[in-house]
Design an enzyme around this catalytic site. Structure first.
Site, PDB file in Angstrom:
ATOM      1  CD  GLU A 276       3.611  -0.629   7.591  1.00  0.00           C
ATOM      2  OE1 GLU A 276       3.784  -0.443   8.810  1.00  0.00           O
ATOM      3  OE2 GLU A 276       3.767   0.291   6.744  1.00  0.00           O
TER       4      GLU A 276
ATOM      5  CG  ASP B 166      -0.234  -0.123   2.531  1.00  0.00           C
ATOM      6  OD1 ASP B 166       0.715  -0.918   2.618  1.00  0.00           O
ATOM      7  OD2 ASP B 166      -0.622   0.566   3.496  1.00  0.00           O
TER       8      ASP B 166
END
Length: 408
Positions: free
Chosen positions: A146, A88
């Site tokens: 994350e 991400d």
């Protein structure tokens, strides 16, 4: 063929992948995706893993189902090693003037997760070409989210990508786990690892006070949510200064505050968000209880109510044997003089902590800095970039860690 003999053709093959890896990294960099919304990235990762002949599991994660796991089984039995990368990006507008800059306004790979994903893909490609010489199993885990968490559609808990993957069972049967993170404070061609703690338990909180609205001319008829949150902000800062051991690293900071709707109306609602960070579990618990208890007593004293939502973090603590393996891998790949045992951990958080909480492992920092090229900006900076030679270094380090696990 010994493990040492196998390293030479593997590393030569990785060297031949340099242009391909740069192309993959730049493609990912141009199309950043946030948290669990990594549809394009995860599909591309799965496509490449399948192309290289790995067993691929898509939609991993019992809450959001956006992870990808590639599984490579050697021809001989041995240990199972998990290698993790995150996919991400961040809600940051990129300010670099580069041909591969983000194509999406307000989204950027400012933490290097595009690099992490590409390094791990390079290792998967290389190891798949030599699997007949491998012992054991390698799990290549590509994780979403994350950088944050979202409420689970199943149970409402705040879930990060790491928790979603761990609860989906990616650690089942795993003997060792590793992750690499780019670090611009280290020059390209170096690697650093902490002997104990690498990152703090980073915990997120949202505290909402509910009062009763009213006109400024009749404050006695209202319950002021701004006064409640103001007192809470001050009390928590006093608590951190006077009740937490000053020799124990800990910090609490506020991020956002929203309250009120009109200049002459008493606010009936206020919402405060922030984080607190520490290493020691007792300190984490003490701060958590203070958040809950003080917000409740303040709300009651004003005649209002409050709600608290918490995502309590886990400190990332490396395991001694895994640290030794990282130091050995760094020495073999980059040289002993460029392999650093780091002293001071970061108060930032990382949900790889959830992996090493259950399985021996280590989290290491790989250098990407290059002052001569102007690559000096820290992670989460709108001008963050990396020296792309790190792609080869990282792929080789992943491979070396797998080879060392096969030796034992």
């Amino acid at each position: 063929m010994t493990i040492a003999d196998l390293a030479y053709p593997l590393f030569d093959y990785i060297d031949s992948l340099e242009e391909e890896l740069i192309s993959i990294r730049r493609e990912l960099h141009q199309h950043p995706e946030l948290l669990f919304d990594v549809h394009r990235t995860s599909a591309r990762v799965a496509e490449l893993l399948e192309q290289w002949g790995l067993e691929v599991r898509r939609h991993v994660g019992k809450h959001f189902g956006m992870g990808v796991v590639g599984i490579l089984k050697g021809e001989r039995p041995g240990r199972t090693v998990l290698l993790r990368a995150d996919m991400d990006a961040l809600p940051i507008h990129e300010e670099n003037d580069l041909p591969y800059r983000s194509r999406l306004d307000g989204k950027m790979h400012a933490c290097g997760h595009d690099v992490h994903t590409t390094m791990l893909l390079g290792a998967a490609n290389a190891l798949s070409r030599f699997k007949e010489h491998l012992r054991g199993t390698v799990k290549f885990v590509f994780q979403p989210a994350e950088e944050g968490a979202k409420p689970s559609p199943l149970d409402g808990r705040l879930i990060s990508g790491g928790r979603d993957m761990v609860e989906a069972g990616v650690l089942d049967g795993v003997d060792l786990c590793y992750a690499l993170h780019v670090w611009p404070e280290l020059p390209v061609g170096t690697i650093g690892v902490h002997s104990k703690y690498a990152m703090a338990a980073s915990s997120h909180f949202t505290v909402e006070f509910q009062g009763a609205t009213g006109h400024h001319s009749t404050p006695q008829l209202a319950v002021d949510a701004i006064l409640m949150v103001s007192q809470f902000i001050t009390e928590m800062k006093v608590m951190m200064a006077s009740e937490i051991n000053p020799l124990e690293p800990a910090v609490l900071s506020y991020g956002t505050l929203h309250a009120g709707t009109a200049i002459n109306t008493i606010a009936d609602n206020s919402v405060l968000t922030g984080t607190f960070r520490a290493f020691d579990k007792e300190t984490v618990d003490k701060i958590r209880h203070a958040l809950e208890n003080r917000s409740q007593s303040i709300a009651e004293s004003y005649g209002g109510t409050r709600s608290v939502r918490l995502r309590v973090g886990t400190a990332l603590r490396n395991h001694p044997e895994a640290v030794r393996q990282v130091m050995e891998a760094g020495s073999r790949v980059l040289g002993a003089e460029r392999t650093i045992l780091m002293d001071t951990p970061s108060l930032a958080g990382e949900d790889f902590a959830l992996y090493v909480e259950q399985v021996p492992g280590a989290f290491a920092f790989i250098g990407v800095g290059n002052a001569d090229k102007g690559i000096v900006h820290s992670i989460h900076h709108p001008q963050f970039d990396v020296d792309e030679r790190v792609l080869i270094h990282g792929a080789k380090l992943h491979v070396q860690l797998v080879l060392q696990a096969s030796e034992e």
